[in-house]
Scaffold this motif. Structure first.
Motif, PDB file in Angstrom:
ATOM      1  N   TYR A   1      39.207  40.100  34.026  1.00 22.46           N
ATOM      2  CA  TYR A   1      39.927  39.972  35.292  1.00 22.46           C
ATOM      3  C   TYR A   1      40.798  41.159  35.648  1.00 22.46           C
ATOM      4  CZ  TYR A   1      38.324  35.216  34.866  1.00 22.46           C
ATOM      5  OH  TYR A   1      37.528  34.113  34.746  1.00 22.46           O
TER       6      TYR A   1
ATOM      7  N   ARG B   1      41.831  40.296  29.969  1.00 18.22           N
ATOM      8  CA  ARG B   1      42.023  41.545  30.724  1.00 18.22           C
ATOM      9  C   ARG B   1      40.696  42.238  30.996  1.00 18.22           C
ATOM     10  NH1 ARG B   1      46.584  41.850  27.219  1.00 18.22           N
ATOM     11  NH2 ARG B   1      45.490  43.252  25.788  1.00 18.22           N
TER      12      ARG B   1
ATOM     13  N   THR C   1      45.136  38.118  35.384  1.00 17.98           N
ATOM     14  CA  THR C   1      45.045  37.269  34.207  1.00 17.98           C
ATOM     15  C   THR C   1      45.059  38.112  32.944  1.00 17.98           C
ATOM     16  OG1 THR C   1      43.685  35.744  35.489  1.00 17.98           O
ATOM     17  CG2 THR C   1      43.692  35.436  33.116  1.00 17.98           C
TER      18      THR C   1
ATOM     19  N   ARG D   1      41.234  27.476  41.846  1.00 11.82           N
ATOM     20  CA  ARG D   1      41.254  28.944  41.835  1.00 11.82           C
ATOM     21  C   ARG D   1      40.310  29.502  42.904  1.00 11.82           C
ATOM     22  NH1 ARG D   1      37.977  32.870  39.477  1.00 11.82           N
ATOM     23  NH2 ARG D   1      39.025  34.848  39.059  1.00 11.82           N
TER      24      ARG D   1
ATOM     25  N   MET E   1      37.657  28.602  31.300  1.00 11.84           N
ATOM     26  CA  MET E   1      37.339  29.372  32.495  1.00 11.84           C
ATOM     27  C   MET E   1      35.997  28.961  33.091  1.00 11.84           C
ATOM     28  SD  MET E   1      40.026  31.155  32.827  1.00 11.84           S
ATOM     29  CE  MET E   1      39.510  32.087  34.255  1.00 11.84           C
TER      30      MET E   1
ATOM     31  N   GLN F   1      45.408  36.878  45.153  1.00 15.14           N
ATOM     32  CA  GLN F   1      45.029  37.783  44.075  1.00 15.14           C
ATOM     33  C   GLN F   1      45.484  37.193  42.750  1.00 15.14           C
ATOM     34  OE1 GLN F   1      46.904  41.375  46.114  1.00 15.14           O
ATOM     35  NE2 GLN F   1      45.186  42.338  45.050  1.00 15.14           N
TER      36      GLN F   1
END
Length: 557
Positions: A216, A213, A303, A291, A161, A300
């Motif tokens: 995001y 979670r 993730t 992204r 990420m 939207q």
């Protein structure tokens, strides 16, 4: 480390803008540079970049780079040619760059604010910074007594990420600060790590999905009113391309991804043959840029929750498709399946028992950094395996690339084969498979078998990276979406003729369910290349537009 006999002062002046964050050293020859490197290494200093003149007084520049690479494998390498020699020196040196002997061939700046030059330099420094074990700029902290399979998975998720992390013991000052900031309702659990990030309160992480979670959000925590135009399942290159082009053309677009953005491509340490990136780009950076591009157009992203079911918009015409997760549903007029593939399991019990403890499916970037000075085995003959082997060779003492085929030529790009051949730490072992692994609690050795003679040999290995080919990731698909005998989604002329309408096949990327499309590696017959997946992701958007224009009005809540 700036190396030039004639232009050392010029290089030092040009690199002056980096002096706040990096120490600048000059050398006038290959031997002088090696002596400086030995002193710096003895002091515990690391070297981020070698920038050398295209000609040195005591050695061919490629010989010099080979020596410097042996001394500091992690450093990035650039040749900076004076303008009067830039063209004449280019031909042989660019051929060497194609084989991975160095990273960039640049023209020496001829004045201030040569931003094209410095863009290349900062790219190299950024690439180096993302691969060092202890980055300076921290966006996430992981607190646990020891590093184990879960903590490595979480660190790898953050790496993919683009969020640098550090690991801390529970008795550290950082850990005490994080514990003090825990919400009152959260109880620490010594079995699981604490995870802090700059964007959320700390959590007790029992899985990578917990971390995703927490950062995001989940679908039920984000308002998605009514019915969206396009739902994309998967955020690899195909899904990201579909999101960028769909949202940029005015479609309300939602992307659902169970793990890290980028899919398998996101684990690639360096993709050198992607159009428009002459110096290459890591899979993580490519994915994060895509992204951010999709976000700019209004996409939207949700993730951390895998899709459990895709329910086609039936039985009434005009009903939307429903993409179900454990905690919420997305209703969409059109769906693009871009969930990609997973690496095939080896199927050796002793090896499977060590997954997360030295055994990795895919090119785990964090695990690579933990293997400094150790022996590593990579299994696979595709580009992903080649890229993993080259990246691991920056850290590991030795890398053994194991393939079942007699050579790499059938399955790997030529530029990677050349780079592997040039890297002395990599050994290619053909006609070989892994039959056993052992270690307690971490992997210590791997047993290999020659597929021609049956002869077995045991080699030391602190890391085993398995990149064994593709299995489709589409357990959530309904039976009405046709797949081939391996489970990949059929599209276009490949779908059964019983599903053709009026004797005509569906559009090239359309499935057997109207309004549902497939793109990228999940699609039967796809090329399994990043550029091909990106192309399919962008190509599917006109088909979505055509479907939306011709389909009945969607029933809304």
């Amino acid at each position: 480390m700036l190396v030039s006999d004639e232009h050392a002062e010029t290089l030092l002046d040009e690199f002056g803008r980096y002096a706040r964050d990096y120490e600048l050293r000059t050398a006038r020859s290959c031997v002088e540079a090696i002596a400086a490197v030995e002193r710096l290494r003895a002091e515990g200093s690391d070297i981020a970049l070698f920038a050398s003149d295209s000609r040195l007084p005591d050695a061919d520049v490629l010989v010099a780079f080979s020596a410097w690479r042996a001394a500091v494998p992690t450093a990035r390498r650039a040749i900076i040619a004076p303008w009067e020699r830039f063209t004449s020196d280019a031909a042989p040196l660019r051929l060497a760059m194609a084989k991975g002997k160095y990273d960039a061939y640049l023209l020496m700046p001829r004045g201030p604010r040569d931003e094209e030059f410095h863009n290349a330099i900062t790219d190299l420094l950024s690439d180096w910074g993302s691969s060092v074990p202890d980055p300076e700029a921290i966006t996430a902290k992981i607190i646990a007594p020891t590093q184990n399979g879960l903590t490595l998975e979480i660190r790898d998720f953050f790496d993919r990420m683009g969020m640098p992390t550090r690991f801390y013991a529970p008795d550290s000052e950082v850990a005490r600060h994080v514990l003090a900031s825990l919400p009152a309702e959260v109880e620490p659990d010594p079995r699981f790590p604490l995870v802090w990030s700059v964007v959320r309160e700390p959590i007790v992480a029992r899985s990578v999905s917990d971390v995703a979670r927490s950062i995001y959000g989940a679908p039920d925590q984000v308002a998605v009113p009514g019915v969206v135009d396009l739902a994309v399942i998967g955020a690899g290159p195909a899904g990201l391309a579909a999101a960028v082009y769909g949202a940029s053309e005015g479609l309300s677009t939602v992307v659902l991804e169970s793990g890290a953005i980028g899919g398998q491509a996101g684990t690639s340490s360096m993709i050198r043959n992607y159009l428009g990136f002459p110096r290459g780009i890591s899979g993580m950076r490519l994915a994060q840029r895509a992204r951010n591009q999709a976000l700019r157009f209004g996409t939207q992203f949700f993730t951390g929750w895998p899709v459990r079911e895709l329910q086609p918009g039936e039985p009434r015409p005009g009903d939307p498709h429903v993409v179900r997760t454990e905690v919420g549903d997305i209703r969409a007029r059109a769906v693009v399946i871009a969930s990609g593939v997973r690496y095939r399991k080896l199927g050796v019990d002793s090896v499977e028992a060590l997954v997360g403890n030295g055994v990795n499916y895919g090119a785990a970037l964090t695990a690579a950094r933990e293997l400094d000075g150790r022996d590593v085995v990579v299994v696979g003959g595709g580009n992903s395996a080649g890229q993993a082997a080259v990246h691991l060779a920056r850290f590991a003492r030795s890398v053994r690339l194991v393939v079942r085929r007699p050579s790499l030529k059938e399955t790997m790009s030529s530029y990677l084969i050349g780079e592997i051949a040039f890297t002395p730490r990599i050994t290619v072992q053909t006609c070989t498979r892994v039959v056993d692994g052992a270690g307690d609690p971490l992997l210590e050795q791997v047993t290999l078998q020659d597929t021609r003679t049956g002869e077995r040999s045991t080699v030391p290995a602190a890391g085993l990276f398995l990149l064994l080919g593709a299995e489709p990731y589409c357990d959530f698909l309904p039976e009405s979406i046709a797949t081939d005998d391996r489970g990949f989604v059929l599209t276009g002329r490949d779908v059964p003729q019983t599903a053709w309408a009026k004797g005509l096949p569906p559009a090239d990327l359309a499935t057997t369910v109207p309004g549902v499309f497939a793109a990228g590696d999940i699609r039967s017959g796809s090329m399994k290349r990043v550029a091909a997946a990106s192309g399919e992701g962008s190509s599917v958007v006109p088909l979505v537009h055509r479907w939306l224009a011709s389909s009945p009005s969607v029933t809304t809540p």
